[in-house]
Scaffold this active site. Sequence first.
Site, PDB file in Angstrom:
ATOM      1  CE1 TYR A 132      -3.659   2.626  -3.544  1.00 16.79           C
ATOM      2  CE2 TYR A 132      -4.981   4.358  -4.523  1.00 16.79           C
ATOM      3  CZ  TYR A 132      -4.691   3.521  -3.460  1.00 16.79           C
ATOM      4  OH  TYR A 132      -5.442   3.596  -2.328  1.00 16.79           O
TER       5      TYR A 132
ATOM      6  CE  LYS B 199      -1.088   4.706   0.918  1.00 21.58           C
ATOM      7  NZ  LYS B 199      -1.248   4.629  -0.515  1.00 21.58           N
TER       8      LYS B 199
HETATM    9  C1  LIG Z   1      -2.202   4.951  -1.548  1.00 21.29           C
HETATM   10  C2  LIG Z   1      -1.739   5.300  -2.907  1.00 21.29           C
HETATM   11  C3  LIG Z   1      -2.376   6.302  -3.669  1.00 21.29           C
HETATM   12  C4  LIG Z   1      -3.606   7.025  -3.178  1.00 21.29           C
HETATM   13  O1  LIG Z   1      -3.359   7.783  -2.039  1.00 21.29           O
HETATM   14  P1  LIG Z   1      -4.421   8.093  -0.875  1.00 21.29           P
HETATM   15  O2  LIG Z   1      -3.620   8.894   0.069  1.00 21.29           O
HETATM   16  O3  LIG Z   1      -4.915   6.798  -0.339  1.00 21.29           O
HETATM   17  O4  LIG Z   1      -5.549   8.872  -1.498  1.00 21.29           O
HETATM   18  C5  LIG Z   1      -1.834   6.601  -4.907  1.00 21.29           C
HETATM   19  N1  LIG Z   1      -0.756   5.945  -5.390  1.00 21.29           N
HETATM   20  C6  LIG Z   1      -0.145   4.972  -4.694  1.00 21.29           C
HETATM   21  C7  LIG Z   1       1.039   4.279  -5.279  1.00 21.29           C
HETATM   22  C8  LIG Z   1      -0.609   4.620  -3.439  1.00 21.29           C
HETATM   23  O5  LIG Z   1       0.006   3.635  -2.759  1.00 21.29           O
END
Ligand SMILES: *Cc1c(COP(=O)(O)O)cnc(C)c1O
Length: 393
Positions: free
Chosen positions: A111, A208
Site C-alpha cells: 500500500y 476496508k
Molecule cells: C487502505 C489501506 C491501508 C491504509 O489504511 P487507512 O485506513 O486508509 O489509513 C493500509 N494497507 C492497505 C492494504 C490498505 O488497503
Amino acid sequence: MDTKNSGFNSKLIHAGSFEEETGSAVTPIYQTSTFKFKNADQGARRFAGEEDGYIYTRLGNPNMDELENALAELENGYKAVVTSSGMAAVNNVYLAFLSAGDHMVGHNSLYGPSRSIMEKMYPRFGVESTFVNCENIENIEKAIQPNTKLLYLETPANPTIGIIDIKAASEIAHKHNILVCVDNTFCSPYLQKPLDLGADIVLHSMTKFINGHADIVGGAVIAKTKDLYDQLSYVMKNVGFNMDPHQAWLTRRGLKTLAIRIDRAQENAKKIAVFLENHPKIEWVLYPGLKSHPQHDLVNKQMNGPGSMMSFEVKGGLEAGKKVMDNVKLALLAVSLGGIETLIQHPASMTHSKLSKEEKEEAGITDGLVRLSVGIEDAEDIIADLDHALSKA
Ligand SMILES: *Cc1c(COP(=O)(O)O)cnc(C)c1O
C-alpha cells in the site's frame, strides 16, 4: 460472553461483548473522554495498573476494548490495539519495533504510504529499509542485514494481487530473530490468519473489509504475544493513535457481517473474473480464484478463499483504462476497497500516478491496469455495467 471455544461466525457476533448495567443487548457507545474514580485511592490504583478500569479514552475505552478483544480472538492473537486509521496502525508497528540504526525489509508492492513513509520519513529517525519482491522468498534472505528487525509483508499485495508465502517468509525471518508483520487488509481473518502461519503481528486497515460499509476510517494491530502487545499498546496510548469510541462502535457492528459479506462478494467476484477473462477487450485478469493466477497453488494453501479483489488489463493502455472509468454507472469510481458497494479505480492515473515510470514497472502497474473491489450487488448487474463500460474503451 466467553467465545474462546466458539466457531468463527459466533465469534463475529459475540466476541468481546461484556455485561453492562442496563442489560443493553448491543454495547452502548461510551462517548466520553474521561472516567470518574470513586475516590483518590482508586484513581491511584488505576494509574499504578493495580486495578482494571478506565482512566481516559486515549488510554482505552469499553468500545475500543470490545473491538480489540474480538479482533484478537478472530486472528488467534493475544490482544489488539485499534487505531484512528490504517496508516496509524502502520506507524504504530514501525514506532514500536524500529529504532535508530535498525533496518526493515519490506515487500516492494505495498500500500503506497506504508512504503513511502518508510523511505521518506523514517530515515530522519535513523531507520533504514530495503524493499524487494517477497513473492520470491530468496529475495528476503538476500535483503536481510545484521541490523534487520522487521519483515513487513502485504498479501495479496495492492494492486498486483501477488501472493507471498507467509509460512516460508516467517521461517526465514525467525532464523534471523526478525519480527514478521503481515498487512491482512485484503483478506481479513475470514480468509487468512497470518499468526497461524507464523507471523508475529497482523495489521488491518479496518476502513476496508472489517468495517465493510465505507463509512469510517480505522486501523488495528493484533499481536501474537503479551510482550509484543505491551510494546504496541505503549505507542498507541502515548503517541495518541487511539480510535474514537463511536468509530469503534460502528466498526464492531460492521464486523458482525464480515463472513456473509465476503461470501457474497466472493461469489460475485468469481463470476466477474470469468466474464472478464473471456472478454475480447481484456488482456489479462489477475484474481486469486482463477487457475490462470500464477500462484494459484499458494492461494489454496494459505487462504480460505480467493476474496473479492481483482485487477485486469484493458487493451489500449491509459486512454482505454480511463474510458472504462468514465463509463461505469453502477460501480463507483473511487479508491478504497472491501465495502459492500463495487468500487473501480485506475492505479496509473490515480493511486500510483506519482510513481516514476521505473517505479510503476517495478510495482507491476501497467497503463491499462484497472483495480476492482467487487461488492454485494447482483453479479449480473455488475457484469452488465462492466460490459457497457468496456464497449466504450
Ligand atoms: C487502505 C489501506 C491501508 C491504509 O489504511 P487507512 O485506513 O486508509 O489509513 C493500509 N494497507 C492497505 C492494504 C490498505 O488497503
